[in-house]
Scaffold this motif. Structure first.
Motif, PDB file in Angstrom:
ATOM      1  N   VAL A   1       0.866  -1.173   0.000  1.00  0.00           N
ATOM      2  CA  VAL A   1       0.000   0.000   0.000  1.00  0.00           C
ATOM      3  C   VAL A   1       0.903   1.223   0.000  1.00  0.00           C
ATOM      4  O   VAL A   1       1.754   1.369   0.887  1.00  0.00           O
ATOM      5  N   GLN A   2       0.755   2.080  -0.974  1.00  0.00           N
ATOM      6  CA  GLN A   2       1.529   3.319  -0.996  1.00  0.00           C
ATOM      7  C   GLN A   2       0.661   4.444  -0.447  1.00  0.00           C
ATOM      8  O   GLN A   2      -0.371   4.783  -1.030  1.00  0.00           O
ATOM      9  N   THR A   3       1.063   4.976   0.674  1.00  0.00           N
ATOM     10  CA  THR A   3       0.324   6.112   1.241  1.00  0.00           C
ATOM     11  C   THR A   3       0.914   7.416   0.711  1.00  0.00           C
ATOM     12  O   THR A   3       2.055   7.463   0.243  1.00  0.00           O
ATOM     13  N   HIS A   4       0.123   8.469   0.793  1.00  0.00           N
ATOM     14  CA  HIS A   4       0.524   9.774   0.260  1.00  0.00           C
ATOM     15  C   HIS A   4       0.390  10.829   1.353  1.00  0.00           C
ATOM     16  O   HIS A   4      -0.441  10.694   2.263  1.00  0.00           O
ATOM     17  N   PRO A   5       1.209  11.885   1.263  1.00  0.00           N
ATOM     18  CA  PRO A   5       1.163  12.916   2.314  1.00  0.00           C
ATOM     19  C   PRO A   5      -0.224  13.521   2.452  1.00  0.00           C
ATOM     20  O   PRO A   5      -0.924  13.755   1.457  1.00  0.00           O
ATOM     21  N   VAL A   6      -0.628  13.753   3.692  1.00  0.00           N
ATOM     22  CA  VAL A   6      -1.944  14.329   3.986  1.00  0.00           C
ATOM     23  C   VAL A   6      -1.785  15.489   4.963  1.00  0.00           C
ATOM     24  O   VAL A   6      -0.817  15.549   5.732  1.00  0.00           O
ATOM     25  N   ASP A   7      -2.737  16.413   4.908  1.00  0.00           N
ATOM     26  CA  ASP A   7      -2.732  17.541   5.835  1.00  0.00           C
ATOM     27  C   ASP A   7      -3.292  17.167   7.195  1.00  0.00           C
ATOM     28  O   ASP A   7      -2.928  17.757   8.218  1.00  0.00           O
ATOM     29  N   ALA A   8      -4.213  16.213   7.207  1.00  0.00           N
ATOM     30  CA  ALA A   8      -4.840  15.788   8.461  1.00  0.00           C
ATOM     31  C   ALA A   8      -4.965  14.275   8.454  1.00  0.00           C
ATOM     32  O   ALA A   8      -5.073  13.645   7.385  1.00  0.00           O
ATOM     33  N   THR A   9      -4.938  13.679   9.629  1.00  0.00           N
ATOM     34  CA  THR A   9      -5.062  12.227   9.741  1.00  0.00           C
ATOM     35  C   THR A   9      -6.327  11.754   9.029  1.00  0.00           C
ATOM     36  O   THR A   9      -7.412  12.317   9.215  1.00  0.00           O
TER      37      THR A   9
END
Length: 666
Positions: free
Chosen positions: A542-550
């Motif tokens: 699973v590739q996660t991506h940067p987020v501003d909020a959880t």
């Protein structure tokens, strides 16, 4: 704590339904003291002293002492585990003969956890138990795939138990897996660790006395399937029944609250044996008799046996002699099963065999604490294994569309004319079986066929067998081929996660292609996961991506109408540190930085900066960290000083403030 269904159908031969008649294999066993390897920390005097105390008390050969020199007394990296623990223990085993050792005992102040190559926390002891990779293939980490070869599965509700076999007898068989029962004499102090040995030996002389306390979670148990969380209550209920058969007074509580919290009993004193669940801290509701054995089912019941509030530490502090628990999420099925452990103890087993035989997985998160040679009931209790009525399924977990077989075994031979057993099946749309079967006169067992249809979800079903005034039930679980995904709970956006997708049986000829999707762009997954024929697990990324909020999201695997979700949290980064040089001469400028725990989200990050002494060190009011990056630098200006002057620079982003200090020199 969560529970996962068994990965593969439980395969128990129908003839095992009468295995309660077998005689436990204890007789004519040589002394086991020579088959114990004692591992101690040669950098720690207390660890050495506990090792010598145990060696002398059990008359263990001096050559069975194995020194290690760990860099930590608690937790090791994978590299340090390999060099500081695994390699020296393998050397000790090779010197003695790997097959000559059955039990490995770590002493006080040896490390008990490690981080695997996958970054997850494991029990170090559980990896040493499979130090030769006999149970779990080398290179596989995470959710264990096979049960270890000494484990004896059971069908608790249906009264089906495999005959006991000591670890020594198992290992004497040709081709047996070279696994070890690994224990630790560890506790909040060296004195308590020594007491685990002394109390065990004294109890073998004087006998283990007291009451048995069983702390269940659910009421109306006969209406509950032996499935999911109810499995623990069935295990605990049978553990209570075995204790009653052994002649103990039993307090069996079925309230959701634990002992010590109303409406559950507020006290359970003079305890000989205990098991129960659920709750993450030790409730001080017990007094433990010398030699007492107890373990609690929760997600971190042995997170640290020396300090903290977890159950094992609390019980050790208050006098328990043997306990077990997990250092991280074990899944309920991965813990020691109370009914199997108690039954083996009542048959005369030592604790080293009983706990290992009752715990399915190695290279996992479970610790055993105490002396494995301790036999609380060396003479056993024949009533515990007296023949009883058994209803068994082979397999119990059956992929929909495949057949299973039921077996009825009577406690006594059928009378003249035979015995007719009525079968009640509430799931006619899913399961097909006869409405009754006959056991011929003088016989004890009969089989019956079961056919199933395809299902899209697990469909646990209680089958009831009635003959005369006798009623026995067991659960059979038709399940889809798609078993689901196993993932860690969370990751900081921008980092990958490795998961494991499971089938509930081997993929058929031609293989299986499972569709896979994410409901949120914060995580992307492969569109499909392919299982070649004959396989039942596949890894995926699973590739996660940067987020501003959880961000909470759902990954969904789907095949043949079955949809299996996995829940993942992608976390926003936080401020990790403010970086500064150690010192700078006054009047010179310097470069500092702000670092996040992961890449900034699409909006980036603005870190507010401040100086504790702006007249000496001035910094910009803020610094911007660009989206997708983890850090940014800033320029600071200093003034001349007449003496060394310490100045603290603070950075704040969101609710996190980090500080660092620089010294300005003349």
């Amino acid at each position: 704590m969560s529970l996962k269904a068994p990965l593969l159908a439980v395969v128990l031969a129908a003839t095992c339904a009468v295995c309660t008649l077998a005689v436990p294999s204890f007789a004519a066993q040589p002394s086991l003291s020579a088959r114990v390897l004692i591992v101690y920390n040669s950098n720690n005097t207390d660890s050495q002293n506990v090792a010598l105390h145990y060696q002398g008390a059990r008359v263990i050969p001096a050559q069975n002492l194995c020194p290690i020199r760990p860099s930590s007394t608690q937790q090791l990296s994978w590299a340090n585990y390999l060099s500081q623990v695994k390699a020296p223990i393998q050397n000790c085993l090779n010197a003695l003969g790997p097959a000559n050792i059955l039990y490995i005992v770590f002493t006080y102040q040896t490390p008990f956890t490690l981080f695997g190559p996958d970054g997850k926390l494991y029990a170090l002891d559980s990896f040493v138990a499979d130090i030769w990779d006999a149970a779990v293939p080398a290179g596989h980490y995470g959710y264990p795939l096979p049960n270890h070869p000494y484990f004896a599965d059971a069908q608790t509700q249906g009264n089906l138990y495999l005959p006991f076999q000591s670890l020594a007898a198992y290992r004497a068989q040709p081709g047996s897996g070279l696994v070890y029962s690994v224990w630790r004499l560890d506790a909040p102090s060296a004195a308590i660790a020594n007491g685990l040995v002394d109390n065990a030996i004294a109890t073998e002389v004087n006998g283990l006395n007291g009451q048995v306390c069983i702390d269940r979670r659910y009421n109306h148990l006969p209406t509950r399937t032996d499935y999911n969380y109810y499995t623990a209550d069935w295990d605990l209920h049978n553990a209570a029944n075995f204790a009653r058969a052994a002649g103990f007074t039993v307090t069996e509580d079925e309230n959701a609250t634990e002992f010590g919290t109303a409406p559950a009993p507020l006290r359970c004193d003079n305890v000989a044996l205990y098991s129960g669940w659920y709750g993450h801290v030790y409730n001080d509701a017990f007094t433990w008799n010398p030699g007492s054995i107890g373990f609690h089912l929760d997600s971190a019941s042995a997170a640290n046996p020396r300090v903290g509030t977890d159950w094992a530490e609390g019980a050790l502090q208050r006098g328990i002699t043997v306990t077990s628990g997990s250092v991280a999420e074990p899944y309920l099925i991965g813990l020691a099963h109370p009914d199997q452990v108690f039954r083996n103890l009542f048959e005369g087993s030592n604790v080293g065999d009983a706990f290992l035989r009752g715990t399915p997985w190695l290279k996992w998160v479970v610790l055993y604490i105490g002396d494995p040679l301790y036999r609380p009931f060396p003479n056993g209790f024949p009533n515990v294994t007296a023949p009883q009525n058994v209803l068994a399924f082979n397999p119990q977990y059956v992929v929909g569309g495949k057949p299973s077989q039921g077996t009825i075994t009577l406690a006594a031979p059928a009378p003249p004319g035979g015995a007719t057993i009525t079968l009640q099946n509430p799931q006619h749309a899913v399961l097909t079986m006869p409405s009754s079967i006959s056991v011929p006169a003088g016989a004890r067992s009969a089989n019956f066929p079961i056919s199933t249809v395809l299902v899209t979800n697990d469909t646990p079903t209680i089958i009831t067998a009635t003959f005369g005034s006798n009623v026995i039930t067991n659960s059979i679980i038709p399940e889809p081929l798609l078993g689901g995904e196993i993932l860690g709970c969370c990751a900081i956006g921008g980092s990958p996660m490795t998961g494991l997708m499971l089938l509930d049986d081997n993929a058929p000829p031609g293989g299986v292609v499972v569709n896979f999707s994410s409901n949120n762009p914060a995580a992307t997954v492969p569109a499909t996961v392919t299982f070649p024929a004959g396989t039942f697990y596949q890894n995926f990324t699973v590739q996660t991506h940067p987020v501003d909020a959880t961000t909470n999201l759902t990954l969904t695997a789907s095949y043949a109408g079955s949809m299996q979700p996995a829940y993942v949290t992608v976390m926003a980064p936080t401020l990790y540190s403010v970086t500064l040089p150690y010192h700078v001469r006054g009047g010179q400028n310097f470069t500092g930085g702000a670092v996040l725990t992961g890449p900034a989200g699409p909006s980036g990050a603005v870190v507010t900066l401040s100086s504790s002494n702006p007249a000496v060190v001035s910094v910009p009011s803020s610094i911007a960290i660009a989206p997708g990056t983890t850090s940014s630098n800033f320029n600071a200006v200093t003034t001349h000083v007449s003496q060394n002057t310490a100045v603290t620079i603070s950075g704040t982003w969101g609710s996190y403030t980090r500080r660092n200090t620089i010294t300005i020199t003349p």
